[in-house]
Design an enzyme around this catalytic site. Sequence first.
Site, PDB file in Angstrom:
ATOM      1  N   ARG A 267       0.848  -1.196   0.000  1.00  0.00           N
ATOM      2  CA  ARG A 267       0.000   0.000   0.000  1.00  0.00           C
ATOM      3  C   ARG A 267       0.884   1.245   0.000  1.00  0.00           C
ATOM      4  O   ARG A 267       1.648   1.467   0.947  1.00  0.00           O
ATOM      5  CB  ARG A 267      -0.923  -0.012   1.224  1.00  0.00           C
ATOM      6  CG  ARG A 267      -1.756   1.234   1.323  1.00  0.00           C
ATOM      7  CD  ARG A 267      -2.741   1.221   2.496  1.00  0.00           C
ATOM      8  NE  ARG A 267      -3.365   2.523   2.567  1.00  0.00           N
ATOM      9  CZ  ARG A 267      -3.488   3.261   3.671  1.00  0.00           C
ATOM     10  NH1 ARG A 267      -3.083   2.800   4.840  1.00  0.00           N
ATOM     11  NH2 ARG A 267      -4.041   4.455   3.619  1.00  0.00           N
TER      12      ARG A 267
ATOM     13  N   HIS B 156      -3.183  10.893   1.055  1.00  0.00           N
ATOM     14  CA  HIS B 156      -2.691  10.655   2.412  1.00  0.00           C
ATOM     15  C   HIS B 156      -2.117  11.987   2.930  1.00  0.00           C
ATOM     16  O   HIS B 156      -0.936  12.121   3.201  1.00  0.00           O
ATOM     17  CB  HIS B 156      -1.642   9.538   2.398  1.00  0.00           C
ATOM     18  CG  HIS B 156      -1.398   8.906   3.740  1.00  0.00           C
ATOM     19  ND1 HIS B 156      -1.572   7.557   3.977  1.00  0.00           N
ATOM     20  CD2 HIS B 156      -0.976   9.424   4.921  1.00  0.00           C
ATOM     21  CE1 HIS B 156      -1.261   7.275   5.227  1.00  0.00           C
ATOM     22  NE2 HIS B 156      -0.892   8.406   5.832  1.00  0.00           N
TER      23      HIS B 156
ATOM     24  N   GLU C 110      -7.854   8.293   6.465  1.00  0.00           N
ATOM     25  CA  GLU C 110      -8.203   8.882   7.768  1.00  0.00           C
ATOM     26  C   GLU C 110      -8.809  10.286   7.662  1.00  0.00           C
ATOM     27  O   GLU C 110      -8.217  11.270   8.108  1.00  0.00           O
ATOM     28  CB  GLU C 110      -6.977   8.875   8.689  1.00  0.00           C
ATOM     29  CG  GLU C 110      -6.464   7.464   8.957  1.00  0.00           C
ATOM     30  CD  GLU C 110      -5.235   7.419   9.880  1.00  0.00           C
ATOM     31  OE1 GLU C 110      -4.748   8.481  10.296  1.00  0.00           O
ATOM     32  OE2 GLU C 110      -4.773   6.312  10.182  1.00  0.00           O
TER      33      GLU C 110
ATOM     34  N   ASN D 233      -7.656   1.298   9.992  1.00  0.00           N
ATOM     35  CA  ASN D 233      -6.351   1.611  10.571  1.00  0.00           C
ATOM     36  C   ASN D 233      -6.518   1.491  12.080  1.00  0.00           C
ATOM     37  O   ASN D 233      -7.205   2.305  12.709  1.00  0.00           O
ATOM     38  CB  ASN D 233      -5.914   3.029  10.202  1.00  0.00           C
ATOM     39  CG  ASN D 233      -5.660   3.184   8.711  1.00  0.00           C
ATOM     40  OD1 ASN D 233      -5.749   2.220   7.953  1.00  0.00           O
ATOM     41  ND2 ASN D 233      -5.324   4.382   8.283  1.00  0.00           N
TER      42      ASN D 233
ATOM     43  N   TYR E  90      -4.862   1.058  15.921  1.00  0.00           N
ATOM     44  CA  TYR E  90      -3.672   1.178  16.763  1.00  0.00           C
ATOM     45  C   TYR E  90      -3.951   0.976  18.244  1.00  0.00           C
ATOM     46  O   TYR E  90      -3.125   0.454  18.964  1.00  0.00           O
ATOM     47  CB  TYR E  90      -3.020   2.555  16.563  1.00  0.00           C
ATOM     48  CG  TYR E  90      -2.387   2.694  15.193  1.00  0.00           C
ATOM     49  CD1 TYR E  90      -1.104   2.245  14.953  1.00  0.00           C
ATOM     50  CD2 TYR E  90      -3.104   3.237  14.131  1.00  0.00           C
ATOM     51  CE1 TYR E  90      -0.525   2.337  13.691  1.00  0.00           C
ATOM     52  CE2 TYR E  90      -2.536   3.331  12.865  1.00  0.00           C
ATOM     53  CZ  TYR E  90      -1.246   2.875  12.656  1.00  0.00           C
ATOM     54  OH  TYR E  90      -0.686   2.958  11.410  1.00  0.00           O
TER      55      TYR E  90
ATOM     56  N   GLU F 269      -3.833  -0.477   8.104  1.00  0.00           N
ATOM     57  CA  GLU F 269      -2.679  -0.108   8.933  1.00  0.00           C
ATOM     58  C   GLU F 269      -2.801  -0.759  10.295  1.00  0.00           C
ATOM     59  O   GLU F 269      -3.877  -0.751  10.895  1.00  0.00           O
ATOM     60  CB  GLU F 269      -2.605   1.410   9.167  1.00  0.00           C
ATOM     61  CG  GLU F 269      -2.235   2.218   7.957  1.00  0.00           C
ATOM     62  CD  GLU F 269      -2.137   3.714   8.266  1.00  0.00           C
ATOM     63  OE1 GLU F 269      -1.901   4.101   9.439  1.00  0.00           O
ATOM     64  OE2 GLU F 269      -2.327   4.496   7.320  1.00  0.00           O
TER      65      GLU F 269
HETATM   66  O1  IFM Z   1       2.065   7.421  10.373  1.00  0.00           O
HETATM   67  C1  IFM Z   1       0.683   7.415  10.507  1.00  0.00           C
HETATM   68  C2  IFM Z   1       0.006   7.261   9.172  1.00  0.00           C
HETATM   69  O2  IFM Z   1       0.408   8.246   8.274  1.00  0.00           O
HETATM   70  C3  IFM Z   1      -1.489   7.350   9.330  1.00  0.00           C
HETATM   71  N1  IFM Z   1      -1.982   6.436  10.348  1.00  0.00           N
HETATM   72  C4  IFM Z   1      -1.282   6.422  11.615  1.00  0.00           C
HETATM   73  C5  IFM Z   1       0.219   6.288  11.403  1.00  0.00           C
HETATM   74  C6  IFM Z   1       0.936   6.284  12.766  1.00  0.00           C
HETATM   75  O3  IFM Z   1       0.708   7.468  13.432  1.00  0.00           O
END
Ligand code: IFM
Length: 447
Positions: free
Chosen positions: A75, A119, A164, A289, A291, A349
């Site tokens: 990606r 992005h 995002e 995405n 985290y 992500e």
């Molecule tokens: O680095 C970023 C990415 O550009 C977008 N999503 C979160 C990642 C980590 O912060």
Amino acid sequence: MTAFPEGFWWGVATSAYQIEGSPLADGAGPSIWHRFSHTPGHIAQGDTGDLACDHYHRLTEDIDLLVELGVKAYRLSIAWGRILPEGIGATNPRGLGFYQRLIEGLLKRGIKPVVTLYHWDLPEALQDRGGWVNPDSPLWFAEYAEIMFRALADRVAAWVTINEPWVIAVLGHLEGRHAPGQRDAWAAPRVGHHLLLAHAAAVDLYRTLGQQSIGIALNLEPQHAASADPADLQAAQRRDAFINRWFLDALFFGRYPAELAQIFGAAWPEFSADSLVQIRCPGDFIGVNYYTRARVAADPGSRPLGAVCLKPPRHQCTEMGWEIYPEGLSETLGWLKDRYGNPCILITENGAAFADPPPQAGVVADPQRIHYLKKHLSAAAQALSQGVDLRGYFVWTLLDNFEWTEGYSKRFGLYWVDRANLQRYPKASARFYRAIIATNGAAALAD
Ligand code: IFM
């Protein structure tokens, strides 16, 4: 037997401004991140993306790393200003040529290109016309998307329109922590709406080419109430509307959660019925995405949400201060399935920054990242076993890179980048991920 289906897309993800460097090379127009990072005080240590990982000049070497990992898909994102230096109007064949070479290089090595159109690096020339606040912005995006589809659609395996949108609307336009650095409650909901219209316009155009592999990538995180106190429960609900449902309800139901009007108050617009119909456009997959999660407590003094997030203990966090909470991934995927009718999902992500030591004998020891990946892949496997339609998983990220306001201080890569000479070194997690891919996930699930 593994929990991951045959043909699962194992990949890694990057973005243009974070790795390419040479933002003005070969006739490219500057982006809002170029301007933002060059404005003193915005980025840790005064870092910029001028050099980044010099991926612009190390294309072949970096494709070799992808081959070494054995990824099935990669990606990447396109820098809009390389294609259209003024954002609209004249195209720049040299900028387009860079991505054509990259995509040809991937295809030659049997790697599927997954291409993100946006992005975060809006051409500065368009920001000068108001950027995403301008109601024409979806048309600008459609013009750019059409150029990319015509140039590459027959070779790209999947497109992500916008990465995002919440981060763009909130960090970029409400809190001013990201480019273009605005702090404007009036702007944020309009930006969010225009991003959704831009996404929908690109999906429509793509459909006219008879193609069916386009989606959007959303940052999602479960919002857990800090206690059973009704005030905390309501605060968590408000934050859930703000972060998770804002874009998803719009994409699937053509409406915004009622909480948003409360949160934004007088700044929340009356969106036209027509435009709400248009933004009901989930596309072919949802990019997730993932985290972390948040633990939310009510706090009437903290505007505009009336909510605060509790700080998790340091040892449970990555270097970003984000709690490591793999259960939140299966929870998020299951919630998407139940609330939105089991959409096709790519985890676009997932990854972590840790304080990795420099390489020893050519390799970086990063046991925490291996643990992180293993736990998150087990969570993904659990979601699959519960019927979630998960088609792929992309580690964030290939290389230690420009982590936005954190500059180069946070290392998310599977490859360690020496900032002195940009040499790449594998981390142990790169080898671990290679084994995962080679066994179609079984290595992640073994004890
Ligand atoms: O680095 C970023 C990415 O550009 C977008 N999503 C979160 C990642 C980590 O912060």
